[in-house]
Scaffold this active site. Structure first.
Site, PDB file in Angstrom:
ATOM      1  N   PHE A   1       0.795  -1.236   0.304  1.00 51.01           N
ATOM      2  CA  PHE A   1      -0.025  -0.038   0.162  1.00 51.01           C
ATOM      3  C   PHE A   1       0.962   0.825   0.006  1.00 51.01           C
ATOM      4  CE2 PHE A   1      -4.197  -1.181   2.335  1.00 51.01           C
ATOM      5  CZ  PHE A   1      -4.986  -1.807   0.792  1.00 51.01           C
ATOM      6  N   GLU A   2       0.259   2.152  -0.584  1.00 49.32           N
ATOM      7  CA  GLU A   2       1.235   3.646  -0.402  1.00 49.32           C
ATOM      8  C   GLU A   2       2.381   3.993  -1.251  1.00 49.32           C
ATOM      9  OE1 GLU A   2      -1.900   5.481   0.081  1.00 49.32           O
ATOM     10  OE2 GLU A   2      -2.899   4.770   1.617  1.00 49.32           O
ATOM     11  N   GLY A   3       2.763   2.626  -1.240  1.00 50.04           N
ATOM     12  CA  GLY A   3       3.611   2.793  -2.471  1.00 50.04           C
ATOM     13  C   GLY A   3       5.098   1.697  -1.856  1.00 50.04           C
TER      14      GLY A   3
END
Length: 598
Positions: free
Chosen positions: A407-409
């Site tokens: 997630f999120e990079g």
């Protein structure tokens, strides 16, 4: 204390080259009564509204999830980050971080909330114009409308700017026509508002507010996931969708600033969620260890089980310290947003304020996701075979935690961002990194080989933190000198530099928190905090030494390497603490309390 630091603002990334006093950081011990009430309200909501319906939500019941999201909106949990002028509560970041932490006991439902209030709503909060804020924010704050964030595509994940979704302005300038497919969109099954990234004329990365009811918007089938099964994850399909020109968020070509800065907030909130989930896992594991009897006694009485509980508690202590320190930094950075320059300039102010701490957000994300993975993995191990059975919550937590490193990079991308961001800030003259590195060379020549004696509490650990910062500068300078403009291709070395920075921030956060507690309560009452800070610093320092050796050996060999390793040996000299004995003390407290203990 509201979470705002006093004095001159702390610059993002400055921790690696500068020291800070414990009075300058925000810790959980600083929570106000109002913040504690907000946390309690969130816990009560989870226990009364979500826990009784947990199994049904886990089966992906849209209607139930939407109903509970709207109830969360009724008591203000969806509007915490939304300004009061637009129907929200406008709370400080420490308060909203507490809400995120406490919601994690709601498992997949917490993700549905997080996607809505964070990456779904914040783009409009920070980058929307007055008309957009008045149109969308009150309904998003109340839960009347629910939001989703649409960045990832089948062909572009971490490479966000490689997106192929297009937006073409109509001849009369009244609308944009959007075409493309977005992948892995949380809340897509029921969201009303989508924050969509597309390239205007195929080149200018931009952001649009797209409504579900617009013709041409459709949602694909639910993905069958390893974990977080109670959250909706679907593709979003855009076929000749006519989006009114006034739904362009901020300006054409500014989408990357919105995307990356909102992702920074998302990374931080992910770490806050990891705090809550780690505490939950410790409680489950400690309680089970006391109940499970083997060889005629509770397994909690066996030292190796206690060691696991101690290590889970120590790493969670460091993570919690980092997260609330960073929340304080955000409150400081965002305090002046919207004051001066008019509403039209608020987005730029917010972007600049958020970007100030993007390095810390990546650090929190990596350390938080990996700490949670460690804690739930040990939680399963303590449960033994039962930890592999779905009847036990720890099994679901193990599966649910795995997505956080993606997630999120991904954590790999974030590890590359950490040293990269630091160097960019230095090149812009925002941090005196190069000057510090140059000054270190003379200092290294004067280092003595003999060991030092430290008599005061945590004095040696503070020295080890100081040496960690010098190790980073020493290894980093060697890497810059060796690779110069090709450094970004040496990802293994950069990853080790990132890990040293992550450890430095975590060590410093844990130490400063322990020292702040000592200053308030005295050493005798803070033996537990002292023990945790000591254990954490010594164990991280061993890892730092190993990373530094590997990085140096990758760059040099022969006499040059031997010289560099001799310098490193001076920097890493210490008297080993009795971490096993300290872990027994920490474990005893966790086992007695059957929960996370500070």
């Amino acid at each position: 204390m509201s979470g705002t630091l006093s004095g001159e603002k702390v610059r993002g990334g400055s921790f690696i080259i500068e020291d800070i006093g414990c009075e300058r950081i925000v810790t959980p011990e600083d929570f106000t009564e109002e913040q504690r009430m907000i946390a309690q309200t969130t816990e009560d909501f989870v226990q009364t509204e979500i826990a009784p319906h947990d199994e049904e939500i886990e089966k992906l019941n849209y209607e139930l999830t939407v109903e509970k999201l709207r109830k969360a909106g009724e008591i203000g949990l969806l509007g915490a980050d939304v300004p009061e002028a637009y129907g929200g509560l406008g709370l400080d970041k420490v308060s909203t971080t507490l809400i995120t932490e406490k919601l994690t006991q709601a498992s997949s439902f917490a993700l549905s909330v997080g996607a809505h209030v964070g990456i779904g709503t914040l783009p409009i909060v920070y980058f929307g114009n007055e008309q957009q804020k008045r149109k969308y924010l009150p309904a998003l704050a109340s839960g009347e409308k629910l939001a989703a964030y649409c960045l990832t595509e089948p062909s572009s994940g971490s490479d966000a700017l490689g997106a192929r979704t297009t937006a073409v302005l109509s001849e009369d300038g009244s609308h944009y026509v959007l075409n493309g497919t977005k992948q892995f969109i949380t809340n897509a099954g029921f969201a009303d508002v989508f924050i969509v990234y597309a390239k205007v004329n195929g080149t200018d990365f931009s952001t649009f507010i797209v409504e579900r009811t617009m013709p041409g918007v459709s949602v694909g089938p639910e993905e069958k996931k390893m974990g977080i099964k109670g959250s909706s994850t679907c593709p979003l399909i855009l076929e000749d969708v006519r989006v009114p020109a006034e739904n362009l968020l901020w300006e054409v070509g500014k989408g990357h600033l919105i995307a990356f800065n909102i992702l920074n907030i998302g990374r931080f909130k992910l770490a806050a969620g990891a705090v809550g989930a780690s505490k939950d896992a410790i409680e489950l594991a400690a309680r089970y260890a006391n109940e499970r009897v083997q060889f005629g006694r509770p397994i909690s009485s066996f030292p190796l089980i206690g060691k696991k509980l101690a290590e889970m508690n120590v790493r969670t202590f460091a993570l919690e310290s980092m997260v609330y320190r960073t929340a304080g930094l955000f409150d400081e950075g965002l305090a002046d947003v919207g004051q001066g320059g008019g509403a039209d300039n608020a987005g730029l102010q917010a972007a600049k304020a958020i970007a100030e701490y993007q390095l810390e957000c990546s650090i929190n994300k990596v350390f938080g996701s990996e700490t949670l993975d460690f804690v739930v993995d040990e939680g399963v191990q303590i449960h033994g075979g039962y930890g592999f059975i779905q009847e036990y919550k720890i099994e679901r937590m193990y599966r649910d935690s795995r997505i956080n490193r993606i997630f999120e990079g991904t954590n790999e991308i974030n590890r590359m961002l950490i040293p990269g961001t630091l160097v960019k800030r230095a090149l812009k003259g925002e941090l005196p990194l190069m000057q510090k590195a140059m000054g270190l060379q003379a200092e290294l020549m004067e280092l003595q080989s003999a060991g030092q004696w430290f008599e005061g509490v945590l004095e040696q650990e503070a020295h080890m933190l100081n040496m960690t910062k010098k190790i980073f500068l020493f290894v980093g300078a060697q890497a810059v000198q060796k690779y110069q403009t090709k450094l970004e291709q040496e990802q293994e070395v950069l990853s080790h530099l990132a890990d040293i920075m992550i450890s430095a921030f975590a060590m410093e956060s844990a130490l400063l928190r322990a020292r702040k507690r000592i200053a308030k309560n005295g050493e005798d009452k803070e033996r537990h905090a002292i023990a945790m800070a000591t254990v954490f610093v010594h164990e991280e320092f061993g890892r730092i030494e190993a990373w530094a050796k590997e990085a140096l050996a990758a760059m040099e060999s022969g006499d040059t390497l031997r010289t560099q390793l001799s310098v490193l040996k001076k920097l890493t000299r210490r008297t080993q603490a009795n971490v096993l004995g300290l872990k027994r003390e920490i474990a005893a407290r966790v086992i007695e309390a059957e929960r996370y203990v500070v």
